[in-house]
Design an enzyme around this catalytic site. Structure first.
Site, PDB file in Angstrom:
ATOM      1  N   HIS A  39       3.212  60.250   6.691  1.00 45.02           N
ATOM      2  CA  HIS A  39       2.263  59.151   6.860  1.00 45.02           C
ATOM      3  C   HIS A  39       0.876  59.544   6.362  1.00 45.02           C
ATOM      4  O   HIS A  39       0.191  58.776   5.703  1.00 45.02           O
ATOM      5  CB  HIS A  39       2.198  58.711   8.329  1.00 45.02           C
ATOM      6  CG  HIS A  39       3.232  57.685   8.666  1.00 45.02           C
ATOM      7  ND1 HIS A  39       4.557  58.014   8.842  1.00 45.02           N
ATOM      8  CD2 HIS A  39       3.146  56.338   8.825  1.00 45.02           C
ATOM      9  CE1 HIS A  39       5.232  56.895   9.112  1.00 45.02           C
ATOM     10  NE2 HIS A  39       4.408  55.866   9.102  1.00 45.02           N
ATOM     11  N   LYS A 104      10.036  55.553  19.061  1.00 49.90           N
ATOM     12  CA  LYS A 104      10.153  55.460  20.520  1.00 49.90           C
ATOM     13  C   LYS A 104       8.757  55.466  21.126  1.00 49.90           C
ATOM     14  O   LYS A 104       7.844  56.088  20.594  1.00 49.90           O
ATOM     15  CB  LYS A 104      10.990  56.606  21.095  1.00 49.90           C
ATOM     16  CG  LYS A 104      10.324  57.979  20.991  1.00 49.90           C
ATOM     17  CD  LYS A 104      11.071  59.028  21.774  1.00 49.90           C
ATOM     18  CE  LYS A 104      10.632  60.435  21.436  1.00 49.90           C
ATOM     19  NZ  LYS A 104       9.629  60.985  22.340  1.00 49.90           N
TER      20      LYS A 104
END
Lengths: 184, 280
Positions: A39, A104
């Site tokens: 990222h 999550k």
């Protein structure tokens, strides 16, 4: 938990419109793994005006860094990592066309707003059920950032991976339910 | 003096890195199975059933239960009658970790510098805690620690006046703030007393205590069961989707402290909370 609801990629607005926070669904199709380091690089490239190594418009990013594959297998255990660490990067990617994320844990308000703004969705895989999830992977292709090892971007072809709709297109959030709202 | 060769330590560490990551400990497996019976949230039950099935797949194929195979935390209790031969203890441990993570196809998750972040490639170095004890044995515990749960841990230096209520509040607040992130149902390890680093170390060691074993001091045993019940009323639930199974166990370790202080550390362990131990 009556019959299994199966969704396939690419996730169209119609499919996403039919998903509600708290639904357990089974995902089949292509997703791209990317976590912290990937990222960081993706966003640095975008901000520098460079072309990212894959076109994520309409795609799904899976926050995961797999274990190495044992001989005879195509991938090792590959469960979700904590999504919150990607919150700083996600709104930009979503505004540029990223359709869905799998991870999550809870997301920031800015991510929820970006999801609603773009009719996206955030799916939660079951943290720690990584051995089972590796059995849902049919194909693995290395796409970019090989030097990052487990954090490289890989395209996975999934078959029936169980995920829970965590934040839906209307911004309903399975983690911000009022007590017992989702389960009762 | 009893001699223990480094090679023996390396082999033991390497085997334990693999077994701790691929085989769910019996106490945790039983706790998950019990929780599955009690859970009344449908999604929560589904998650717990999935975790039990996942552990079976991992054991059958000898693959890791979770892709985060952790940073290797190694506890050594070394008898003062033991003489290590054939090299350095620290090197023997790190060689064992490197070998175990390579041979077990475990993920290498360690970066050399916390800011510059280049992966070391072999999951070393381990975090090693060594204690000298009486006797002529060497007890080795390997506890690979995943960071989804490690990141949700916290430490606070309370004032003595905050007392037991302050301790309970801080532990519960830490569990509540962790929410869905550390892969609930979790194990809560707390260290109360000592100094700052002692509290943190006790919290880590508390995670190693078998689930179902309560504190030998009835006062603290009562605090543990009270906190367990309170944490399970938070409705975080399996994977954070709601339900009564948020915490499998609360373990508190305590130590004398200074007249001016009340340190409390909370280390969160996920539903795998890996550990293996062996006496050499």
């Amino acid at each position: 938990m009556t019959e299994k609801k199966i969704i396939r990629t690419p996730l169209t607005d119609k499919v996403i419109g039919g998903l509600k926070a708290g639904d357990l669904v089974y995902l089949s199709g292509r997703v791209y793994t990317a976590r912290d380091a990937a990222h960081q690089r993706l966003v640095t490239m975008i901000k520098a005006g460079q072309r990212p190594p894959f076109d994520f418009a309409g795609q799904i990013v899976y926050y995961a860094g797999p274990c190495p594959a044992k001989p005879g297998q195509i991938i090792g255990p590959v469960g979700p990592t904590t999504s919150g660490r990607m919150d700083a990067f996600s709104p930009l990617l979503i505004d540029l066309g990223l359709k869905a994320m799998i991870g999550k844990g809870s997301r920031s308000q800015a991510v929820v707003e970006a999801i609603v703004r773009n009719q996206g969705v955030y799916l939660a895989a079951i943290g720690g059920a990584a051995a089972l999830m590796s059995q849902c992977v049919r194909q693995v292709e290395l796409i970019a950032f090989e030097d990052l090892g487990t954090e490289a971007i890989r395209r996975l072809t999934l078959e029936m991976m169980p995920v829970v709709v965590a934040i839906d297109g209307q911004g309903r959030d399975v983690y911000r339910r009022t007590p017992c709202q989702v389960r009762r | 003096m009893r001699e223990i060769p480094c090679a023996l330590i390396t082999t033991a560490i390497s085997e334990m890195c693999v077994s701790a990551n691929c085989l769910l400990a019996g106490d945790i497996r039983r706790a998950l199975a019990e929780a599955h019976k009690r859970e009344d949230s449908p999604l929560g039950r589904e998650v717990l059933a999935t975790l039990l099935a996942n552990a079976e797949v991992a054991a059958d194929r000898m693959i890791p239960i979770c892709q985060d195979t952790g940073m290797a935390v190694v506890f050594i209790e070394m008898g003062q009658e033991v003489h290590i031969t054939g090299g350095s203890l620290v090197e023997a441990v790190n060689l064992g970790v490197a070998r175990g993570y390579a041979q077990g196809y475990l993920r290498k998750s360690v970066v050399r510098d916390p800011v510059r972040r280049e992966n070391t490639g072999d999951n070393t170095p381990a975090v090693i805690h060594c204690q000298i004890v009486v006797g002529d044995q060497l007890k080795v515990t390997v506890a690979p620690k995943g960071f989804g749960s490690e990141n949700m841990s916290a430490l606070k230096m309370l004032k003595p006046a905050q007392g037991l209520d302050g301790v309970k509040e801080f532990i519960l607040d830490t569990v509540a703030a962790a929410g869905p992130n550390p892969c609930p149902p979790i194990i809560v390890g707390a260290g109360v007393g000592g100094t700052m680093e002692m509290a943190a170390l006790m919290a880590k060691q508390a995670l190693l205590r078998p689930v179902g074993e309560i504190h030998p001091d009835p006062f603290w045993g009562e605090v543990e069961s009270e906190l367990l019940a309170a944490a399970n009323r938070l409705d975080i639930g399996p994977a954070g989707f709601g339900g009564r199974t948020t915490v499998l166990a609360v373990h508190i370790n305590v130590y004398p402290t200074h007249i001016a202080g009340l340190p409390v550390a909370v280390n969160i362990g996920c539903h795998v909370t890996r550990h293996a131990e062996r006496v050499l």
